[in-house]
Design an enzyme around this catalytic site. Structure first.
Site, PDB file in Angstrom:
ATOM      1  N   THR A  37       0.751  -1.334   0.025  1.00 23.91           N
ATOM      2  CA  THR A  37       0.141   0.016  -0.101  1.00 23.91           C
ATOM      3  C   THR A  37       0.925   1.180  -0.137  1.00 23.91           C
ATOM      4  OG1 THR A  37      -1.771  -1.182   1.097  1.00 23.91           O
ATOM      5  CG2 THR A  37      -1.799   1.248   1.353  1.00 23.91           C
TER       6      THR A  37
ATOM      7  N   PHE B 247       0.691   2.270   6.061  1.00 21.79           N
ATOM      8  CA  PHE B 247      -0.247   1.312   6.631  1.00 21.79           C
ATOM      9  C   PHE B 247       0.518  -0.075   6.494  1.00 21.79           C
ATOM     10  CE2 PHE B 247      -3.844   3.939   4.509  1.00 21.79           C
ATOM     11  CZ  PHE B 247      -3.706   4.861   5.239  1.00 21.79           C
TER      12      PHE B 247
ATOM     13  N   GLU C 106      -4.045 -15.209   2.711  1.00 24.35           N
ATOM     14  CA  GLU C 106      -4.067 -14.004   3.414  1.00 24.35           C
ATOM     15  C   GLU C 106      -5.654 -13.892   3.898  1.00 24.35           C
ATOM     16  OE1 GLU C 106      -3.304  -9.327   3.419  1.00 24.35           O
ATOM     17  OE2 GLU C 106      -2.433 -10.573   1.869  1.00 24.35           O
TER      18      GLU C 106
END
Length: 388
Positions: free
Chosen positions: A129, A159, A246
Site C-alpha cells: 500500500t 499502513f 491471506e
C-alpha cells in the site's frame, strides 16, 4: 456442533499456545497496547517455542509442516482471547509473508533468511500500500531503477503491518515504464542493511494498537538485485496468488474474535443487573445473543469448509473472497451488538468489548475491502463491467 476440521495434533498445539498466551501475553497486553508495539523479545520467544515458521523446513529450523490448520489454531487461540493485534504479529509472519519466501526465493535466499524467520530473529513485513494506492495494486508508484547489481528505489509505503519491527520487508516496486501490472516486481528490503531506507511514525489507529503500523520511505534506497524474489515483472501475479491464504487467515481471525466477544458478553449479561434482574434474562438480550451465536455458528461452518479446502489445495480466490467478506462483516455485527448489551460501560476502554469493537473495524478494509470482495464474487458470476 462438533468441528471436524481439527485433529488431536491440532488441539495439542492449541492448548500449548493457549498456555503461552495466558502466561506471557495476556498479563502484558495492556502495556503493549499503550506502547503501540509488541516487544521484539516476545517475537523471539514465539520463535524459540516453535510458533513461528511452521511451514519452514526442518533443515532451516522450522516444523516442516504444510498443514495450514496448525496456523489456524494459533490465530484462533489469540483472537478468541481478544489479543487481536498480537494475533496479527503471528499471522503476518506465518500466513501472509512466509509463503513468498517459501515459494519464490531461491536456495541461497532461503538459506539466508529462513533460519532467522523461524527463530523470530527476523520479522517479516509486506509493503504494498502507498499513500495514493490502496486496493488498486496496479497503481503502485514506488520505482526501482536498475543500477549495475543494485535496484535504486524511490517512493513511499504506508499502513505497513510490523513496519517498525520488521527486518525483512517484501516490497512491491515498479521496475518498468509501461505503467501496467507487468511492471511490478518484488524485492526483499533488509531494513538494517539498506542505505536510503527509513521508517516514519508509528501510525495512530482506531484499534489494534499493539500492532506497529508504519510509514516507510525509500530515498535512493539501494537493494541488491540478488534480493529480488520471483521473476522481474511477475510481482502482481505473485501477490494475487498469495491473497486467498491471506484472506482466509483474516476470516479465521474474525471467527475467533467473534467467539471471544460473545463469550465475554455472555458472562457480562449474566452478572450485570438492571431493574432487579440480570440483563441477560430480558427477552431482547436473549434474542440478541441468540442471533450472535447463530451468526457465528453459520459463519464458522463455512470457514471450516474453506480451511479444509485450502489444506487440500482446492480453495479458490472467489471462495476466499466470500470467506473474508462474510466473516469480517459478521464480526462487525457481533461486536456492535455485544457492545450495545454492555450499555454505557461498553464505551469504556476498561471493558474488553470496547477494544473488540475497535479492533474489528479494520478487518473489513485490510486484505481487500468488502467492496473489492463483492467485485471479485460478482465478476465470477459473469457480471463484469463491459466498460473495463
Amino acid at each position: 456442533m462438533k468441528r471436524a476440521v481439527y485433529t488431536a495434533d491440532h488441539q495439542d498445539l492449541a492448548e500449548s499456545f493457549g498456555r503461552f498466551l495466558d502466561a506471557e501475553v495476556v498479563p502484558n497486553y495492556d502495556t503493549w497496547e499503550q506502547e503501540g508495539r509488541v516487544p521484539r523479545e516476545v517475537l523471539r520467544r514465539l520463535g524459540s517455542l516453535g510458533f513461528y515458521g511452521l511451514q519452514v523446513p526442518e533443515a532451516h529450523g522450522g516444523a516442516g509442516t504444510d498443514d495450514f490448520r496448525f496456523n489456524s489454531v494459533l490465530n484462533e487461540e489469540a483472537t478468541v482471547r481478544g489479543l487481536n493485534a498480537f494475533a496479527l504479529c503471528v499471522t503476518m509472519q506465518n500466513d501472509v509473508a512466509l509463503p513468498y519466501v517459501l515459494e519464490l526465493c531461491d536456495a541461497e535466499q532461503q538459506e539466508r533468511w529462513l533460519p532467522g524467520i523461524a527463530s523470530g530473529d527476523l520479522v517479516l513485513g509486506i509493503a504494498m500500500t502507498e499513500p495514493g494506492t490502496g486496493s488498486d495494486l496496479a497503481g503502485i508508484k514506488a520505482r526501482a531503477r536498475r543500477d549495475g547489481d543494485d535496484y535504486v528505489i524511490d517512493g513511499a509505503k504506508t499502513f505497513i503491518t510490523s513496519g517498525l519491527n520488521a527486518d525483512l520487508i517484501i516490497t512491491a516496486v515498479r521496475t518498468g515504464d509501461a505503467g501496467t501490472y507487468a511492471d511490478i516486481s518484488l524485492v526483499m528490503v533488509e531494513t538494517n542493511e539498506t542505505p536510503g531506507f527509513s521508517r516514519g511514525r508509528n501510525l495512530e489507529k482506531l484499534g489494534q494498537h499493539a500492532q506497529d503500523t508504519a510509514e516507510l520511505f525509500f530515498d535512493g534506497a539501494r537493494v541488491p538485485v540478488a534480493n529480488r524474489i520471483g521473476a522481474e515483472g511477475e510481482g502482481f501475479r505473485h501477490m494475487t496468488h498469495n491473497l486467498p491464504q491471506e484472506r482466509l487467515s483474516i476470516a479465521i481471525g474474525a471467527v475467533g474474535a467473534a467467539q471471544g466477544a460473545i463469550d465475554r458478553t455472555l458472562e457480562y449479561v449474566k452478572e450485570r443487573t438492571a431493574f432487579g434482574q440480570p440483563v441477560g434474562t430480558f427477552q431482547n438480550s436473549r434474542f440478541v445473543m441468540a442471533q450472535c451465536a447463530t451468526d457465528l455458528a453459520v459463519t464458522r461452518a463455512f470457514i471450516d469448509q474453506c480451511l479444509a479446502a485450502h489444506v487440500e489445495g482446492e480453495l479458490t480466490a472467489v471462495e476466499a473472497a466470500q470467506a473474508k467478506y462474510w466473516a469480517s462483516e459478521m464480526l462487525g455485527r457481533v461486536t456492535d451488538a455485544c457492545l450495545q448489551l454492555h450499555g454505557g460501560y461498553g464505551y469504556m476502554q476498561e471493558y474488553a468489548i470496547c477494544r473488540d469493537y475497535a479492533d474489528a473495524r479494520i478487518l473489513r478494509i485490510y486484505g481487500g475491502t468488502t467492496e473489492i470482495m463483492k467485485e471479485i464474487i460478482g465478476r465470477d458470476m459473469g457480471l463484469a463491467d463491459p466498460k473495463r
